[in-house]
Motif scaffolding. Structure first.
Motif, PDB file in Angstrom:
ATOM      1  N   GLU A  18      -9.740   8.783 -17.294  1.00 39.85           N
ATOM      2  CA  GLU A  18      -8.901   9.715 -16.544  1.00 39.85           C
ATOM      3  C   GLU A  18      -8.913   9.282 -15.088  1.00 39.85           C
ATOM      4  O   GLU A  18      -9.968   9.019 -14.519  1.00 39.85           O
ATOM      5  CB  GLU A  18      -9.427  11.144 -16.663  1.00 39.85           C
ATOM      6  CG  GLU A  18      -9.281  11.726 -18.037  1.00 39.85           C
ATOM      7  CD  GLU A  18      -9.670  13.194 -18.103  1.00 39.85           C
ATOM      8  OE1 GLU A  18      -9.494  13.906 -17.092  1.00 39.85           O
ATOM      9  OE2 GLU A  18     -10.127  13.607 -19.176  1.00 39.85           O
ATOM     10  N   GLU A  19      -7.734   9.201 -14.530  1.00 37.83           N
ATOM     11  CA  GLU A  19      -7.637   8.748 -13.146  1.00 37.83           C
ATOM     12  C   GLU A  19      -6.401   9.371 -12.514  1.00 37.83           C
ATOM     13  O   GLU A  19      -5.382   9.566 -13.176  1.00 37.83           O
ATOM     14  CB  GLU A  19      -7.539   7.218 -13.114  1.00 37.83           C
ATOM     15  CG  GLU A  19      -7.585   6.637 -11.719  1.00 37.83           C
ATOM     16  CD  GLU A  19      -7.639   5.118 -11.758  1.00 37.83           C
ATOM     17  OE1 GLU A  19      -6.887   4.506 -10.987  1.00 37.83           O
ATOM     18  OE2 GLU A  19      -8.422   4.564 -12.544  1.00 37.83           O
ATOM     19  N   SER A  20      -6.497   9.671 -11.235  1.00 37.81           N
ATOM     20  CA  SER A  20      -5.333  10.154 -10.484  1.00 37.81           C
ATOM     21  C   SER A  20      -4.728   8.976  -9.747  1.00 37.81           C
ATOM     22  O   SER A  20      -5.445   8.141  -9.194  1.00 37.81           O
ATOM     23  CB  SER A  20      -5.742  11.224  -9.469  1.00 37.81           C
ATOM     24  OG  SER A  20      -6.124  12.387 -10.140  1.00 37.81           O
ATOM     25  N   MET A  21      -3.408   8.926  -9.754  1.00 42.74           N
ATOM     26  CA  MET A  21      -2.706   7.848  -9.057  1.00 42.74           C
ATOM     27  C   MET A  21      -1.656   8.470  -8.144  1.00 42.74           C
ATOM     28  O   MET A  21      -1.003   9.442  -8.517  1.00 42.74           O
ATOM     29  CB  MET A  21      -2.024   6.911 -10.060  1.00 42.74           C
ATOM     30  CG  MET A  21      -2.981   6.242 -11.019  1.00 42.74           C
ATOM     31  SD  MET A  21      -2.111   5.267 -12.264  1.00 42.74           S
ATOM     32  CE  MET A  21      -1.483   3.936 -11.292  1.00 42.74           C
ATOM     33  N   MET A  22      -1.501   7.896  -6.976  1.00 42.75           N
ATOM     34  CA  MET A  22      -0.457   8.367  -6.078  1.00 42.75           C
ATOM     35  C   MET A  22       0.897   7.941  -6.648  1.00 42.75           C
ATOM     36  O   MET A  22       1.081   6.788  -7.053  1.00 42.75           O
ATOM     37  CB  MET A  22      -0.663   7.811  -4.672  1.00 42.75           C
ATOM     38  CG  MET A  22      -1.885   8.408  -3.987  1.00 42.75           C
ATOM     39  SD  MET A  22      -2.075   7.893  -2.277  1.00 42.75           S
ATOM     40  CE  MET A  22      -0.574   8.501  -1.542  1.00 42.75           C
ATOM     41  N   ILE A  23       1.814   8.883  -6.688  1.00 41.64           N
ATOM     42  CA  ILE A  23       3.139   8.599  -7.239  1.00 41.64           C
ATOM     43  C   ILE A  23       3.808   7.463  -6.467  1.00 41.64           C
ATOM     44  O   ILE A  23       4.447   6.596  -7.058  1.00 41.64           O
ATOM     45  CB  ILE A  23       4.020   9.863  -7.240  1.00 41.64           C
ATOM     46  CG1 ILE A  23       3.461  10.880  -8.239  1.00 41.64           C
ATOM     47  CG2 ILE A  23       5.468   9.520  -7.580  1.00 41.64           C
ATOM     48  CD1 ILE A  23       4.183  12.203  -8.259  1.00 41.64           C
ATOM     49  N   SER A  24       3.634   7.437  -5.194  1.00 42.55           N
ATOM     50  CA  SER A  24       4.277   6.387  -4.385  1.00 42.55           C
ATOM     51  C   SER A  24       3.782   4.995  -4.799  1.00 42.55           C
ATOM     52  O   SER A  24       4.539   4.021  -4.719  1.00 42.55           O
ATOM     53  CB  SER A  24       4.047   6.623  -2.899  1.00 42.55           C
ATOM     54  OG  SER A  24       2.649   6.658  -2.624  1.00 42.55           O
ATOM     55  N   ASN A  25       2.543   4.887  -5.284  1.00 41.17           N
ATOM     56  CA  ASN A  25       2.019   3.588  -5.745  1.00 41.17           C
ATOM     57  C   ASN A  25       2.577   3.203  -7.117  1.00 41.17           C
ATOM     58  O   ASN A  25       2.526   2.046  -7.503  1.00 41.17           O
ATOM     59  CB  ASN A  25       0.486   3.621  -5.819  1.00 41.17           C
ATOM     60  CG  ASN A  25      -0.146   3.744  -4.459  1.00 41.17           C
ATOM     61  OD1 ASN A  25       0.489   3.478  -3.437  1.00 41.17           O
ATOM     62  ND2 ASN A  25      -1.399   4.156  -4.438  1.00 41.17           N
ATOM     63  N   CYS A  26       3.072   4.179  -7.859  1.00 40.19           N
ATOM     64  CA  CYS A  26       3.610   3.921  -9.197  1.00 40.19           C
ATOM     65  C   CYS A  26       5.064   3.455  -9.145  1.00 40.19           C
ATOM     66  O   CYS A  26       5.602   2.992 -10.141  1.00 40.19           O
ATOM     67  CB  CYS A  26       3.541   5.189 -10.048  1.00 40.19           C
ATOM     68  SG  CYS A  26       1.876   5.788 -10.336  1.00 40.19           S
ATOM     69  N   LEU A  27       5.690   3.600  -8.024  1.00 42.16           N
ATOM     70  CA  LEU A  27       7.110   3.289  -7.912  1.00 42.16           C
ATOM     71  C   LEU A  27       7.291   1.896  -7.334  1.00 42.16           C
ATOM     72  O   LEU A  27       7.711   1.717  -6.198  1.00 42.16           O
ATOM     73  CB  LEU A  27       7.807   4.340  -7.029  1.00 42.16           C
ATOM     74  CG  LEU A  27       7.675   5.780  -7.516  1.00 42.16           C
ATOM     75  CD1 LEU A  27       8.231   6.736  -6.474  1.00 42.16           C
ATOM     76  CD2 LEU A  27       8.386   5.947  -8.848  1.00 42.16           C
ATOM     77  N   GLU A  28       6.995   0.890  -8.149  1.00 46.13           N
ATOM     78  CA  GLU A  28       7.073  -0.504  -7.706  1.00 46.13           C
ATOM     79  C   GLU A  28       8.480  -0.889  -7.272  1.00 46.13           C
ATOM     80  O   GLU A  28       8.669  -1.627  -6.315  1.00 46.13           O
ATOM     81  CB  GLU A  28       6.600  -1.432  -8.827  1.00 46.13           C
ATOM     82  CG  GLU A  28       5.148  -1.237  -9.181  1.00 46.13           C
ATOM     83  CD  GLU A  28       4.764  -1.963 -10.465  1.00 46.13           C
ATOM     84  OE1 GLU A  28       5.641  -2.562 -11.117  1.00 46.13           O
ATOM     85  OE2 GLU A  28       3.580  -1.917 -10.804  1.00 46.13           O
TER      86      GLU A  28
END
Length: 163
Positions: free
Chosen positions: A13-23
């Protein structure tokens, strides 16, 4: 989103910033209102395992033509069973038994003779059959006798004999 799971096991389980997911960024008509927003990523990672199942020939569903009979045997020996190897997630394979596997032979259109025919094996979703399995089939034609036609011929002969 690419996420590297190398060397990970179990539940992650990990939290990711949405801005980092939008390559590739967002389309022109969409705006991210909170650049610090996060998304939760939950992954269950399981080892892929294989398991051998012993299947009785009588468990194979045979689809064939009317008037024909079919005798099955294992191509490798004279046993009344054969082996199927299936792989998948360990939690699924551990609970799997041979009754969960659908096995069939479509012998429609086969003439009399002997054939080595591949078995259509359909395990549950997300499982893989490791090897093709062939069964030896002896196809014979059993003459179908129309009992009504036989009775009609008999009745005509009996009537002619009496007159």
């Amino acid at each position: 989103v690419n996420y590297d799971i190398t060397d990970m096991t179990g539940s992650v389980e990990e939290s990711m910033m949405i801005s980092n997911c939008l390559e590739d960024g967002l389309p022109d008509d969409i705006v991210l209102t909170d650049s610090d927003a996060t998304v939760a990523l939950m992954i269950d990672i399981e080892e892929i395992v294989t398991k051998d199942f012993s299947i009785l020939l009588s468990e194979v569903n045979i689809e064939g033509d009317e008037g024909y009979s079919y005798e099955l045997s294992n191509t490798s020996d004279s046993k009344r069973s054969f082996s199927v190897t299936i792989s998948g997630a360990e939690s699924v394979i551990d609970d799997l038994d041979s009754g969960d596997i659908s096995l069939s032979l479509n012998l429609s259109g086969f003439d009399e003779g002997e054939y080595d025919v591949p078995v259509d094996i359909e395990p549950m979703d997300d499982l893989i059959v490791e090897d093709d399995v062939y069964l030896h089939v002896l196809v014979t034609y059993d003459e179908v006798i129309d009992s009504e036609a036989v009775n009609t011929v008999f009745d005509k002969r009996f009537i002619n004999w009496r007159t």
